[in-house]
Write a protein that holds these residues in place. Sequence first.
Motif, PDB file in Angstrom:
ATOM      1  N   GLY A 112     -43.805   1.743   2.496  1.00 36.48           N
ATOM      2  CA  GLY A 112     -42.475   1.964   1.936  1.00 36.48           C
ATOM      3  C   GLY A 112     -42.579   3.041   0.868  1.00 36.48           C
ATOM      4  O   GLY A 112     -43.685   3.325   0.377  1.00 36.48           O
TER       5      GLY A 112
ATOM      6  N   ASP B 185     -41.533   2.715  -1.987  1.00 39.55           N
ATOM      7  CA  ASP B 185     -41.898   1.961  -3.190  1.00 39.55           C
ATOM      8  C   ASP B 185     -43.381   2.132  -3.532  1.00 39.55           C
ATOM      9  O   ASP B 185     -43.760   2.206  -4.698  1.00 39.55           O
TER      10      ASP B 185
ATOM     11  N   CYS C  52     -32.215  10.234  -8.140  1.00 35.63           N
ATOM     12  CA  CYS C  52     -31.964   9.555  -6.864  1.00 35.63           C
ATOM     13  C   CYS C  52     -30.719  10.190  -6.256  1.00 35.63           C
ATOM     14  O   CYS C  52     -29.649  10.134  -6.842  1.00 35.63           O
TER      15      CYS C  52
ATOM     16  N   ASP D 171     -35.821  10.815  -5.376  1.00 39.37           N
ATOM     17  CA  ASP D 171     -35.796   9.784  -4.333  1.00 39.37           C
ATOM     18  C   ASP D 171     -34.646  10.092  -3.380  1.00 39.37           C
ATOM     19  O   ASP D 171     -33.475  10.047  -3.756  1.00 39.37           O
TER      20      ASP D 171
ATOM     21  N   TYR E 194     -31.724   8.178   1.270  1.00 35.75           N
ATOM     22  CA  TYR E 194     -30.514   8.217   2.108  1.00 35.75           C
ATOM     23  C   TYR E 194     -30.127   9.638   2.495  1.00 35.75           C
ATOM     24  O   TYR E 194     -29.005   9.876   2.934  1.00 35.75           O
TER      25      TYR E 194
ATOM     26  N   SER F 117     -37.025   3.397   6.186  1.00 35.30           N
ATOM     27  CA  SER F 117     -36.350   2.098   6.089  1.00 35.30           C
ATOM     28  C   SER F 117     -34.854   2.154   6.371  1.00 35.30           C
ATOM     29  O   SER F 117     -34.253   1.127   6.668  1.00 35.30           O
ATOM     30  N   LYS F 118     -34.225   3.303   6.230  1.00 34.33           N
ATOM     31  CA  LYS F 118     -32.767   3.349   6.303  1.00 34.33           C
ATOM     32  C   LYS F 118     -32.312   4.014   7.606  1.00 34.33           C
ATOM     33  O   LYS F 118     -32.103   3.328   8.586  1.00 34.33           O
TER      34      LYS F 118
ATOM     35  N   ARG G 225     -42.124  -1.149   6.708  1.00 35.22           N
ATOM     36  CA  ARG G 225     -42.554  -0.579   5.432  1.00 35.22           C
ATOM     37  C   ARG G 225     -43.278   0.753   5.582  1.00 35.22           C
ATOM     38  O   ARG G 225     -44.500   0.830   5.444  1.00 35.22           O
TER      39      ARG G 225
END
Length: 361
Positions: A91, A93, A160, A191, A194, A223-224, A232
């Motif tokens: 991920g 993250d 973001c 980030d 999206y 992930s999106k 992940r």
Amino acid sequence: MSISVPDYILNIDPYVPGKPLEALEREYGIADSIKLASNENPLGPSPKALQAVQKAISQLHRYPDGGGYYLTQKLAAHLGVRPGNIVIGNGSDDILGMLVRAFLRQGDEAIMPKPSFLMYDLEVRCSGARSVPVALKAMSIDLEAILDRITPRCRMIFLCSPNNPTGSVLSKQDFEHFLAQVPPDIMVVVDEAYVEFVRDPLALNSTDYFHENGRLVTLRTFSKAYGLAGLRVGYGIMPEYIARILSRVRQPFNVNSLGQIAAAAALEDSEFLEKTLSTIHHGLDYLFLALKSLPVRHFPTQANFFLIDVKKSADDLFESLLKRGVIVRSMSSYGYPDHIRVNVGLPEENRRFIQTLKQAL
Ligand SMILES: *Cc1c(COP(=O)(O)O)cnc(C)c1O
């Protein structure tokens, strides 16, 4: 307890993720609920990724490719950078965690917008560094205010775009001006979880500003838009000298084998990506039109989710939607006690959301 815990760890509130569908259904005794709370892809995973996973499943006794060779090559070709500029993670993250571990120490400062993704603050605090939150202005990241908060202790700035939870984007022009003003020894992390959903032609795509001698890091995820949240896989695009530092703190097998294989296949599944974007964009058009006739206010978005000011307690509304089988996210913990965040679902899910919202209001 005789084992001592650092103060900066004790000061952290654990991240509270959206509950899984099954858990909520069990708790509330409901069935056939729909989840519009975690910005997941309503179409499911890419079919090409699923096929690739099925083929690879018999090799689960093997360790994954620790270098992520194949996926890294594919991403580099896709993005027009060198493989040395890509770091893959469990991920995005995970990349965030590596950046903080490698580059922040106790006493350093990291600036971040607020509200935004909660993981920036969490990771920074785990390293003993200090988070410096900067309030949004009219639901958008306030770059001027961020510049004003830079001190000699600042080592990192998080941005973001599109911002979670507001859906607002940074413009190319504002970002360019911003980047030119940030001292060269401060890392700028953008980030873009999206970014695939963005329609505004003036919106930032930070990889346009990638520079081998720079300090810009872009974070992306499967992930999106690619529908692989459960596996992940995320990645960072960064100068090679930063990537080499991260290899010192990276877990050797941080991305699992099925994740690597699925992500590489999803990256080539342009048909699925197009279908995803068209589902989200048509869904947004439908939802925005339908919301006009309700006593609420919705906010524009460039992502697959958006905010609604419901003009009453979002926690209460969340509960009453939940009892009717519609799961959204209350924004009270983000400092918006009257707002909910909703992601676009399938057409029938969007219709059900509107109907249920009408009842619950
Ligand atoms: C969902 C999301 C991510 C993705 O995280 P992963 O660890 O890649 O699943 C990153 N940033 C933001 C703002 C998000 O909303």
